[in-house]
Design an enzyme around this catalytic site. Structure first.
Site, PDB file in Angstrom:
ATOM      1  N   ASP A 268       0.985   5.321  -6.712  1.00  0.00           N
ATOM      2  CA  ASP A 268       0.662   5.030  -5.312  1.00  0.00           C
ATOM      3  C   ASP A 268       0.245   6.287  -4.546  1.00  0.00           C
ATOM      4  O   ASP A 268      -0.462   6.225  -3.550  1.00  0.00           O
ATOM      5  CB  ASP A 268       1.888   4.395  -4.638  1.00  0.00           C
ATOM      6  CG  ASP A 268       1.687   4.202  -3.150  1.00  0.00           C
ATOM      7  OD1 ASP A 268       0.783   3.434  -2.785  1.00  0.00           O
ATOM      8  OD2 ASP A 268       2.405   4.824  -2.349  1.00  0.00           O
TER       9      ASP A 268
ATOM     10  N   LEU B 172       1.389   2.084   4.302  1.00  0.00           N
ATOM     11  CA  LEU B 172       0.082   2.107   4.978  1.00  0.00           C
ATOM     12  C   LEU B 172      -0.924   3.014   4.273  1.00  0.00           C
ATOM     13  O   LEU B 172      -2.031   3.205   4.775  1.00  0.00           O
ATOM     14  CB  LEU B 172       0.258   2.582   6.428  1.00  0.00           C
ATOM     15  CG  LEU B 172       1.023   1.600   7.327  1.00  0.00           C
ATOM     16  CD1 LEU B 172       1.322   2.234   8.675  1.00  0.00           C
ATOM     17  CD2 LEU B 172       0.213   0.327   7.541  1.00  0.00           C
ATOM     18  N   ARG B 173      -0.530   3.562   3.125  1.00  0.00           N
ATOM     19  CA  ARG B 173      -1.451   4.468   2.431  1.00  0.00           C
ATOM     20  C   ARG B 173      -2.764   3.784   2.082  1.00  0.00           C
ATOM     21  O   ARG B 173      -3.832   4.364   2.189  1.00  0.00           O
ATOM     22  CB  ARG B 173      -0.788   4.994   1.158  1.00  0.00           C
ATOM     23  CG  ARG B 173      -0.542   6.471   1.217  1.00  0.00           C
ATOM     24  CD  ARG B 173      -0.053   7.054  -0.084  1.00  0.00           C
ATOM     25  NE  ARG B 173       0.980   8.027   0.232  1.00  0.00           N
ATOM     26  CZ  ARG B 173       2.212   7.995  -0.217  1.00  0.00           C
ATOM     27  NH1 ARG B 173       2.575   7.035  -1.025  1.00  0.00           N
ATOM     28  NH2 ARG B 173       3.083   8.903   0.125  1.00  0.00           N
ATOM     29  N   GLY B 174      -2.680   2.521   1.649  1.00  0.00           N
ATOM     30  CA  GLY B 174      -3.882   1.784   1.265  1.00  0.00           C
ATOM     31  C   GLY B 174      -4.861   1.640   2.420  1.00  0.00           C
ATOM     32  O   GLY B 174      -6.074   1.835   2.255  1.00  0.00           O
TER      33      GLY B 174
ATOM     34  N   VAL C 116      -6.421   5.237   3.195  1.00  0.00           N
ATOM     35  CA  VAL C 116      -7.358   5.708   2.171  1.00  0.00           C
ATOM     36  C   VAL C 116      -8.654   4.899   2.203  1.00  0.00           C
ATOM     37  O   VAL C 116      -9.756   5.456   2.081  1.00  0.00           O
ATOM     38  CB  VAL C 116      -6.704   5.644   0.766  1.00  0.00           C
ATOM     39  CG1 VAL C 116      -7.720   5.902  -0.325  1.00  0.00           C
ATOM     40  CG2 VAL C 116      -5.578   6.664   0.665  1.00  0.00           C
TER      41      VAL C 116
END
Length: 349
Positions: free
Chosen positions: A206, A287-289, A292
């Site tokens: 992830d 919230l990384r998705g 990015v």
């Protein structure tokens, strides 16, 4: 890059000569345009050109300004990208001697120790002479460049943690016997691996911004073309490279222009909402998705010379940004990239 430099170092297969593997090439280029995307994990079969493509990327990278004789590739104008010593000189108004070098590409060997990666403190010198004697490691050399880890899924989990922490925070800290030294370590982390040799833990996976999957080329014509190109390169690397001088230079310039244009590139609010809707529908943790995908879409628009992100830009990058963040269901038959595309079509229709 001058031909003399190429002769002195080992000639590299030209990036623009690589046939196929568009997904991997796109992910690498977008990370060079915006290093804050967070790196790339490339998974694929043996012998599909993963290492060749990553190493070819180094040849495309533009030059950067550094402070001369500084082991951390400090930026002469940005205090955030300076080592402590250089920053003190900068703040005191001292003149900094500058130099130009190509953005570094550092290979991390599988058997590397933590000391080799992070650097070591010479305790004896620190105690006897009262100075912080630091021997920089690979993270120092990789600052403002690319750190490449082949077979990252075989690397010790502890070392992977260290790499990902440095990549995320932009700093490397070495502590020993009460002495602590920090230096900037902002690099693009590129990992490659073969899924047959084991997957990375989900929480480590992830942390990579993008995930490219590559397979063996099936079309016989393309396979023949790849074999012939490789044979021609192995026979006479310098002559082979000369055929691609113009295309390499054009792509390098396109990357330089995109890095400039990136600051003006925008994702409209409605698209940002839809990106988050897709992440929510796919049950992507954190919230990384979302972050990015927004960054990658902007980098792609800038790469193509535009300041406004289109739905097509998002469609091209979103499988790369989300497929490795989905929860694995062993009974599911649909490919994770296709699953992301299906949800995209549903929300953007």
């Amino acid at each position: 890059m001058s031909e003399t430099m190429t002769v002195e170092s080992r000639p590299v297969f030209p990036f623009t000569a690589i046939v196929g593997q568009e997904e991997m090439k796109l992910a690498l280029i977008l990370n060079v345009i915006d290093p804050k995307i967070g790196g790339v994990m490339v998974m694929g079969d043996r012998g599909t050109g993963k290492s060749t493509t990553v190493r070819a990327l180094s040849d495309l990278l533009p030059d950067m300004q550094i402070v001369a004789n500084d082991p951390f590739n400090s930026d002469p104008t940005d205090p955030e990208l300076m080592s402590e010593e250089v920053r003190k000189k900068f703040q005191n108004g001292e003149a900094l001697e500058t130099a130009t070098k190509q953005i570094p590409m550092i290979d991390l060997p599988l058997g590397a120790t933590e000391d080799r990666v992070c650097g070591t403190i010479d305790i004896e010198k620190a105690l006897t002479e009262g100075v912080k004697a630091f021997e920089p490691g690979l993270l120092a050399s990789a600052n403002r460049g690319i750190l490449y880890v082949d077979e990252v899924n075989l690397l010790d989990d502890h070392l992977v943690d260290v790499l990902l922490d440095s990549a995320a925070s932009g700093w490397n800290t070495v502590e020993r016997e009460g002495i602590s030294i920090s230096h900037p370590a902002r690099f693009i982390l590129v990992g490659s691996g073969n899924p047959e040799e084991g997957e990375l833990r989900p929480q480590l996976l992830d942390r990579f911004g993008m995930h490219a999957e590559i397979g063996t080329v099936k079309e016989p014509d393309l396979r023949v073309q790849i074999v012939e190109q490789r044979a021609a390169f192995d026979e006479n690397p310098l002559d082979f490279r000369k055929n691609y001088t113009d295309s390499q230079q054009a792509l390098r310039q396109k990357i330089v222009d995109a890095r400039q244009l990136l600051k003006q590139t925008n994702v409209e609010y409605d698209f940002r909402v839809k990106i988050s809707q897709i992440c929510s529908e796919l049950n992507v943790d954190g919230l990384r998705g979302d972050i990015v995908t927004n960054r990658a879409a902007k980098a792609l628009a800038a790469f193509e010379g535009r300041t406004e992100v289109t739905a097509q830009d998002i469609f091209r990058v979103i499988p790369l940004c989300l497929r490795h963040r989905l929860r694995k269901d062993p009974l599911e038959t649909i490919d994770s990239g296709d699953k992301v595309r299906d949800i995209f079509k549903k929300i953007f229709s």
